[in-house]
Write a protein that holds these residues in place. Structure first.
Motif, PDB file in Angstrom:
ATOM      1  N   ALA A 135      -2.123  21.442  -7.811  1.00 42.24           N
ATOM      2  CA  ALA A 135      -2.080  20.258  -9.061  1.00 42.24           C
ATOM      3  C   ALA A 135      -2.945  19.425  -8.484  1.00 42.24           C
ATOM      4  O   ALA A 135      -2.819  18.282  -9.519  1.00 42.24           O
ATOM      5  N   THR A 136      -2.294  18.971  -7.294  1.00 43.92           N
ATOM      6  CA  THR A 136      -2.589  17.242  -7.471  1.00 43.92           C
ATOM      7  C   THR A 136      -4.234  17.192  -6.651  1.00 43.92           C
ATOM      8  O   THR A 136      -4.618  17.786  -6.321  1.00 43.92           O
ATOM      9  N   ALA A 137      -4.750  15.851  -7.131  1.00 46.40           N
ATOM     10  CA  ALA A 137      -5.918  15.534  -6.366  1.00 46.40           C
ATOM     11  C   ALA A 137      -5.747  15.378  -5.361  1.00 46.40           C
ATOM     12  O   ALA A 137      -5.201  14.307  -4.350  1.00 46.40           O
ATOM     13  N   GLY A 138      -6.759  15.830  -4.665  1.00 45.08           N
ATOM     14  CA  GLY A 138      -6.742  15.839  -3.270  1.00 45.08           C
ATOM     15  C   GLY A 138      -5.929  16.783  -2.273  1.00 45.08           C
ATOM     16  O   GLY A 138      -5.573  16.478  -1.110  1.00 45.08           O
ATOM     17  N   GLY A 139      -5.410  17.759  -2.680  1.00 41.73           N
ATOM     18  CA  GLY A 139      -4.191  18.220  -2.409  1.00 41.73           C
ATOM     19  C   GLY A 139      -3.743  17.868  -1.546  1.00 41.73           C
ATOM     20  O   GLY A 139      -2.612  18.622  -0.816  1.00 41.73           O
ATOM     21  N   LYS A 140      -2.482  16.779  -1.523  1.00 40.92           N
ATOM     22  CA  LYS A 140      -1.758  15.965  -1.342  1.00 40.92           C
ATOM     23  C   LYS A 140      -0.681  17.186  -2.073  1.00 40.92           C
ATOM     24  O   LYS A 140      -0.281  16.873  -2.235  1.00 40.92           O
ATOM     25  N   LYS A 141       0.438  16.933  -0.125  1.00 40.74           N
ATOM     26  CA  LYS A 141       1.739  18.186  -0.516  1.00 40.74           C
ATOM     27  C   LYS A 141       2.402  16.856  -1.186  1.00 40.74           C
ATOM     28  O   LYS A 141       2.992  14.645  -0.775  1.00 40.74           O
ATOM     29  N   ASP A 142       3.347  17.273  -2.404  1.00 39.59           N
ATOM     30  CA  ASP A 142       4.720  15.896  -3.065  1.00 39.59           C
ATOM     31  C   ASP A 142       5.150  16.726  -2.157  1.00 39.59           C
ATOM     32  O   ASP A 142       6.137  17.651  -1.793  1.00 39.59           O
ATOM     33  N   GLU A 143       6.128  14.973  -1.509  1.00 40.67           N
ATOM     34  CA  GLU A 143       7.031  15.138  -1.275  1.00 40.67           C
ATOM     35  C   GLU A 143       7.999  13.972  -1.536  1.00 40.67           C
ATOM     36  O   GLU A 143       9.327  13.860  -1.304  1.00 40.67           O
ATOM     37  N   GLY A 144       8.052  14.227  -3.413  1.00 37.86           N
ATOM     38  CA  GLY A 144       9.370  14.011  -3.758  1.00 37.86           C
ATOM     39  C   GLY A 144       9.224  12.522  -4.102  1.00 37.86           C
ATOM     40  O   GLY A 144       7.894  11.328  -3.268  1.00 37.86           O
ATOM     41  N   PHE A 145      10.088  11.578  -3.833  1.00 36.80           N
ATOM     42  CA  PHE A 145      10.218   9.767  -4.512  1.00 36.80           C
ATOM     43  C   PHE A 145      10.671   9.525  -2.886  1.00 36.80           C
ATOM     44  O   PHE A 145      11.598   9.663  -2.552  1.00 36.80           O
ATOM     45  N   SER A 146       9.741   8.512  -2.371  1.00 35.83           N
ATOM     46  CA  SER A 146      10.577   7.781  -1.332  1.00 35.83           C
ATOM     47  C   SER A 146      10.062   6.784  -2.014  1.00 35.83           C
ATOM     48  O   SER A 146       8.866   6.073  -1.976  1.00 35.83           O
ATOM     49  N   LEU A 147      11.164   5.688  -0.568  1.00 29.30           N
ATOM     50  CA  LEU A 147      11.406   4.371  -0.831  1.00 29.30           C
ATOM     51  C   LEU A 147      10.559   3.544  -0.460  1.00 29.30           C
ATOM     52  O   LEU A 147      10.220   4.212   0.673  1.00 29.30           O
ATOM     53  N   PRO A 148       9.645   2.332  -0.883  1.00 23.73           N
ATOM     54  CA  PRO A 148       8.753   1.977  -0.167  1.00 23.73           C
ATOM     55  C   PRO A 148       9.788   1.220   1.470  1.00 23.73           C
ATOM     56  O   PRO A 148      10.669   0.395   0.804  1.00 23.73           O
ATOM     57  N   GLY A 149       8.810   1.485   2.265  1.00 21.48           N
ATOM     58  CA  GLY A 149       9.792   0.312   3.115  1.00 21.48           C
ATOM     59  C   GLY A 149      10.083  -0.899   3.181  1.00 21.48           C
ATOM     60  O   GLY A 149       8.981  -1.662   3.517  1.00 21.48           O
ATOM     61  N   VAL A 150      10.934  -2.036   3.323  1.00 19.86           N
ATOM     62  CA  VAL A 150      11.095  -2.431   3.244  1.00 19.86           C
ATOM     63  C   VAL A 150      11.700  -4.528   4.805  1.00 19.86           C
ATOM     64  O   VAL A 150      13.539  -2.752   4.825  1.00 19.86           O
ATOM     65  N   GLU A 151      11.280  -4.197   5.621  1.00 17.44           N
ATOM     66  CA  GLU A 151      12.775  -4.180   7.158  1.00 17.44           C
ATOM     67  C   GLU A 151      13.210  -5.742   6.845  1.00 17.44           C
ATOM     68  O   GLU A 151      12.233  -6.672   6.606  1.00 17.44           O
ATOM     69  N   LEU A 152      14.555  -5.476   6.861  1.00 22.04           N
ATOM     70  CA  LEU A 152      15.200  -7.190   6.870  1.00 22.04           C
ATOM     71  C   LEU A 152      15.981  -7.093   7.576  1.00 22.04           C
ATOM     72  O   LEU A 152      16.763  -6.326   7.539  1.00 22.04           O
ATOM     73  N   PRO A 153      15.652  -7.248   9.724  1.00 24.80           N
ATOM     74  CA  PRO A 153      16.604  -7.222  10.463  1.00 24.80           C
ATOM     75  C   PRO A 153      17.906  -8.081  10.243  1.00 24.80           C
ATOM     76  O   PRO A 153      17.707  -9.095   9.546  1.00 24.80           O
ATOM     77  N   ASN A 154      18.806  -7.377  10.676  1.00 24.91           N
ATOM     78  CA  ASN A 154      20.127  -8.254  10.721  1.00 24.91           C
ATOM     79  C   ASN A 154      20.323  -9.211  11.613  1.00 24.91           C
ATOM     80  O   ASN A 154      19.826  -9.393  13.296  1.00 24.91           O
ATOM     81  N   ILE A 155      20.441  -9.928  10.550  1.00 26.06           N
ATOM     82  CA  ILE A 155      20.372 -11.382  11.676  1.00 26.06           C
ATOM     83  C   ILE A 155      21.880 -11.189  12.940  1.00 26.06           C
ATOM     84  O   ILE A 155      21.303 -12.403  13.825  1.00 26.06           O
ATOM     85  N   ASP A 156      23.059 -11.400  12.314  1.00 32.63           N
ATOM     86  CA  ASP A 156      23.626 -10.984  13.739  1.00 32.63           C
ATOM     87  C   ASP A 156      22.807 -10.668  15.290  1.00 32.63           C
ATOM     88  O   ASP A 156      23.049 -11.026  16.161  1.00 32.63           O
ATOM     89  N   ASP A 157      22.428  -9.590  15.064  1.00 32.37           N
ATOM     90  CA  ASP A 157      21.681  -8.826  16.024  1.00 32.37           C
ATOM     91  C   ASP A 157      20.587  -9.911  16.403  1.00 32.37           C
ATOM     92  O   ASP A 157      20.879  -9.980  18.266  1.00 32.37           O
ATOM     93  N   ILE A 158      19.801 -10.550  15.602  1.00 35.88           N
ATOM     94  CA  ILE A 158      19.168 -11.336  16.341  1.00 35.88           C
ATOM     95  C   ILE A 158      19.730 -12.721  16.561  1.00 35.88           C
ATOM     96  O   ILE A 158      18.962 -12.966  17.656  1.00 35.88           O
ATOM     97  N   MET A 159      20.398 -12.701  15.891  1.00 40.08           N
ATOM     98  CA  MET A 159      20.939 -14.034  16.727  1.00 40.08           C
ATOM     99  C   MET A 159      21.826 -13.954  18.418  1.00 40.08           C
ATOM    100  O   MET A 159      21.992 -14.651  19.352  1.00 40.08           O
ATOM    101  N   ALA A 160      22.051 -12.396  18.535  1.00 43.22           N
ATOM    102  CA  ALA A 160      23.005 -11.907  19.793  1.00 43.22           C
ATOM    103  C   ALA A 160      21.816 -11.760  20.750  1.00 43.22           C
ATOM    104  O   ALA A 160      22.043 -11.809  22.125  1.00 43.22           O
ATOM    105  N   ARG A 161      20.737 -11.740  20.083  1.00 42.05           N
ATOM    106  CA  ARG A 161      19.374 -10.872  21.245  1.00 42.05           C
ATOM    107  C   ARG A 161      18.129 -12.259  21.798  1.00 42.05           C
ATOM    108  O   ARG A 161      17.755 -12.040  23.177  1.00 42.05           O
ATOM    109  N   GLU A 162      18.220 -13.007  20.845  1.00 42.45           N
ATOM    110  CA  GLU A 162      17.443 -14.209  20.943  1.00 42.45           C
ATOM    111  C   GLU A 162      18.001 -15.358  21.890  1.00 42.45           C
ATOM    112  O   GLU A 162      19.439 -15.921  21.014  1.00 42.45           O
ATOM    113  N   LYS A 163      17.752 -15.938  22.681  1.00 42.14           N
ATOM    114  CA  LYS A 163      17.980 -17.048  23.195  1.00 42.14           C
ATOM    115  C   LYS A 163      17.225 -18.801  22.871  1.00 42.14           C
ATOM    116  O   LYS A 163      16.471 -19.026  22.520  1.00 42.14           O
TER     117      LYS A 163
END
Lengths: 608, 168
Positions: A135-163
């Motif tokens: 019943a969906t246009a284009g015959g797309k499979k319904d994958e339910g509600f999925s959240l969009p990706g928003v990446e906020l890296p961990n600051i502690d990791d950055i500070m440890a990794r970066e010189k």
């Protein structure tokens, strides 16, 4: 002849016919009830139950009470429950096998009522699930509600990794400052010492003790003043040269310090660029949120339309009949007064829904509109419903030309109250319209095999009851949704009854996307501030120390040079003044001497 | 179920008029071939009851022809459809169609028409053939069986004479 007549048989015939009539009279109600339940169950595919049926001979009519039609998809729910159906039939037409009902009253129709017992039918065998049309246009499979990706890296990791480079730069600056300071120290040693300036002072004091009346002394003092002046000037030049050198060094070091100070900002920008805060596409939120529901409602609507439409249609061609016992094909011949096999001229119906009651009429329900020459029409309306709600449903099912059926349906509803309507119920978040109103306008149509529908729903006055899990993205999406106080949903359906596509769009997409962006930006800003704070914290000590070391060195050398320069300049000014005085006195003494000589010469000349 | 059958056998073997039995079979053919709830079957029932025909033979025949009808229904439909759609008869059918009695009879149904037509056409032949077969049965089979030793022995026993007296 009498040998062939059996008079007792007449009594037996009367008895059989009489008993049959009595049986019919006593059991007609049960027969009607049974036939309605059996045929209804067959049509619906789930239990159809009737509380009671009452048949009356005069006037010829039927009264049905408590009709319950199970929802085949939800066996613990009735798709419709009707308290009472009453109608009278035309007895003359009934003898001609025609059911003609002038007027039918349907009281208290209720939708989606709960059942005490399941209305599911016992299945003979579990058939393989039929593949439903996509019943969906284009015959797309319904994958339910999925959240969009928003990446906020961990600051502690950055500070440890970066010189970070800033502390290194600070150390370099400090080393340069120290080296420069050593140079300055060397320069300082070359500068006129205090002893030399004391010597200048002593020479100057000696100049002040000169007898100004003694021209020779004045002239000698003048020479000494000039010499002292040259010495002081030479010292001042040395000091100025030192100052220039220091200034150049200071300028260079200041440049380096500026770079050092701006280094944390550059570091922060570099980290921001490297760990880009991306926001994934929100996609078609409307399709995600309402697509399933729209598909479900569409499928249910069309499923019922397909079930009921045969009762509005006459077979366009005489198909091979189902040749089983007692059945066959009824051949029709021209009638003097043509009447359809089935016709309900008017149905008065009252429907009760949680929001109140509405009522309306259905006219000319018939399987043979080509005979009645009237389409089935309906109109239902409700005005004084709860919370100011109103609705209007009009429909026209024109099957007068069986080969070209044209159906149309228009449904408008205003101020429908949505209570605790769940929009999203996922692990990440739960979005519930705690209180909202909706205005709806749907038009649907069918022409031959083609079906189409357009709908617009305006949801407004929204109050949410939303919760989100710990997921940052969920919180951001939820924040975006919380700011959305009204939106429109648009639905479109096209195709055939068996192969159609639905498309759900909404300005909710844009609104949520806009609000989502704001949320993401705010979150990004917070993140940036935190990163900046952490970078500053990591580099600030070394930069401050380097700066302080530089400032101290600079201040020390500058103060030293400035003090020496000031003293020397003061000495120079005094010496210059003294030299000027002596020059003036010497000039005056010379003039006086010349004046006296002139007087003496004149005296000698005139003999006085 | 067995009772009408036993009665039929008894009637076959008795002095019952063969014509009464074969007429019952002919009536049962109409009622059996045509849909049971048809108006003409009330008339058939009336005739079967008022005429001195063998009721056991009627019931047995009704069962037999009803079973047979399941197999013959497609042929009844084809015949009925053919007859009802004949242009030459259209006028007659139209007149009948506009008459309440015939509409109640549901003559315009292909199976009703086909089965009724077949059973009416076969009514006399079935009646005559039945009568002839019963006579032949009594002249050959019954005589032959009655002459067998087993039957003679059975008839000589007291049990048979007692049964004969009780059953009348």
């Amino acid at each position: 002849m009498t040998k062939w007549i059996r008079w007792k048989g007449l009594i037996a015939f009367v008895l059989i016919v009489g008993l049959s009539a009595v049986f019919f009279i006593f059991y007609i109600d049960s027969l009607i009830k049974w036939s309605i339940e059996a045929s209804g169950t067959r049509i619906v595919g789930a239990k159809v139950e009737l509380g009671s049926a009452k048949f009356s001979f005069s006037p010829l009519g039927v009264q049905l009470r408590s009709l319950q039609v199970t929802n085949p998809d939800k066996p613990m729910e009735n798709i419709v429950e009707i308290s009472k159906i009453a109608f009278n039939m035309d007895s003359g037409n009934l003898l001609l096998r025609k059911v003609i009902i002038e007027e039918m009253t349907v009281d208290n129709v209720q939708l989606n009522t709960p059942r005490k017992k399941s209305g599911a039918l016992k299945k003979k065998a579990e058939p393989a699930p039929a593949k439903k049309p996509d019943a969906t246009a284009g015959g797309k499979k319904d994958e339910g509600f999925s959240l969009p990706g928003v990446e906020l890296p961990n600051i502690d990791d950055i500070m440890a990794r970066e010189k970070l480079k800033t502390p290194e730069l600070a150390e370099q600056f400090k080393a340069d400052t120290r080296k420069t300071k050593q140079e300055w120290d060397g320069i300082s040693k070359q500068l006129p010492t205090q002893e030399r300036m004391d010597s200048h002072k002593r020479r100057y004091d000696a100049l002040r003790k000169v007898n100004t009346k003694d021209v020779k002394q004045v002239l000698a003092a003048l020479e000494e003043a000039k010499s002292l002046k040259n010495d002081v000037n030479a010292d001042i030049k040395a000091v100025k040269d030192a100052k220039n050198k220091v200034s150049e060094d200071v300028k260079r070091l200041k440049g380096q310090l500026k770079e050092l100070k701006s280094s944390p900002k550059e570091e922060y920008n570099r980290l921001l660029n490297k760990y880009n805060l991306s926001e994934g596409g929100m996609g078609n939120i409307s399709q995600l949120l309402f697509g399933d529901q729209a598909k479900q409602y569409t499928a249910i609507g069309l499923q019922w339309y397909k079930k009921l439409s045969p009762y509005l249609e006459k077979l366009t061609e005489e198909k091979e009949p189902e040749v089983v016992r007692q059945k066959g094909l009824d051949i029709r011949f021209p009638e003097k007064n043509p009447q359809p096999s089935f016709l309900i001229k008017t149905i008065h119906a009252g429907v009760t829904i949680p929001a109140g009651k509405f009522k309306g009429q259905i006219l000319n329900i018939s399987t043979e509109q080509d005979i009645t020459r009237k389409p089935t029409t309906m109109k239902f309306s409700g005005d004084n419903m709860q919370h100011g709600m109103s609705l209007l449903l009009t429909g026209r099912f024109d099957h007068i030309k069986p080969s070209n059926p044209v159906d149309s349906l228009v449904f408008t509803m205003k101020n429908y109250k949505l209570d605790d309507h769940k929009l999203i119920n996922s692990n990440d978040m739960r979005v519930t319209l705690k209180d909202a109103r909706s205005d709806m306008e749907i038009t649907a149509g069918r022409s031959k095999d083609q079906i189409n529908a357009n709908g617009k729903i305006h949801i407004h006055s929204i109050q949410y009851n939303n919760t989100a899990g710990g997921n940052t993205t969920a919180k951001l999406v939820l924040g975006a949704i919380n700011q959305t106080r009204d939106f429109n949903i648009y639905g479109k359906l096209d195709g055939t009854l068996d192969n159609y596509s639905t498309k759900i769009t909404s300005d909710l997409d844009e609104r949520i996307k806009g609000n989502f962006k704001k949320q993401v930006n705010a979150e990004k800003e917070k993140y940036k501030q935190e990163l900046k704070k952490r970078v500053d914290l990591a580099v600030k000590g070394s930069v401050d120390k380097a700066e302080k070391e530089f400032e101290d060195a600079k201040k020390s050398v500058e103060q030293d040079i400035d003090a020496r320069k000031a003293k020397l300049e003061e000495q120079l000014a005094s010496v210059q003044q003294r030299a000027q005085d002596y020059q003036n006195q010497s000039k005056a003494a010379t003039q006086n001497k010349l004046k006296d000589k002139a007087k003496d010469s004149l005296k000698k000349l005139f003999g006085r | 179920m067995l009772d009408p059958l036993l009665k039929l056998i008894k009637a076959l073997n008795s002095e019952t008029e063969p014509g009464q039995m074969s007429l019952a079979l002919a009536f049962s053919m109409i009622a059996g071939f045509t849909p049971f709830f048809s108006v003409h079957n009330i008339l058939i029932l009336f005739l079967v009851l008022i005429l001195r025909v063998n009721f056991s033979a009627y019931l047995a025949g009704l069962a037999m022809f009803s079973v047979l009808a399941f197999a013959l229904d497609p042929w009844f439909h084809k015949l009925g459809h053919f007859v009802l759609t004949m242009d030459s008869l259209k006028g007659m059918w139209t007149t009948m169609y506009n008459t309440t009695l015939w509409r109640v009879e549901n003559f315009s149904n292909t199976i009703v028409m086909g089965s009724l037509l077949v059973s009416l056409l076969l009514f006399i032949p079935v009646h005559l053939l039945g009568k002839w077969l019963i006579n032949r049965y009594r002249d050959t089979v019954v005589v032959f069986i009655s002459k067998t030793r087993a039957v003679k022995f059975l008839k000589a026993t007291k049990i048979y004479s007692l049964y004969d007296r009780v059953s009348g």
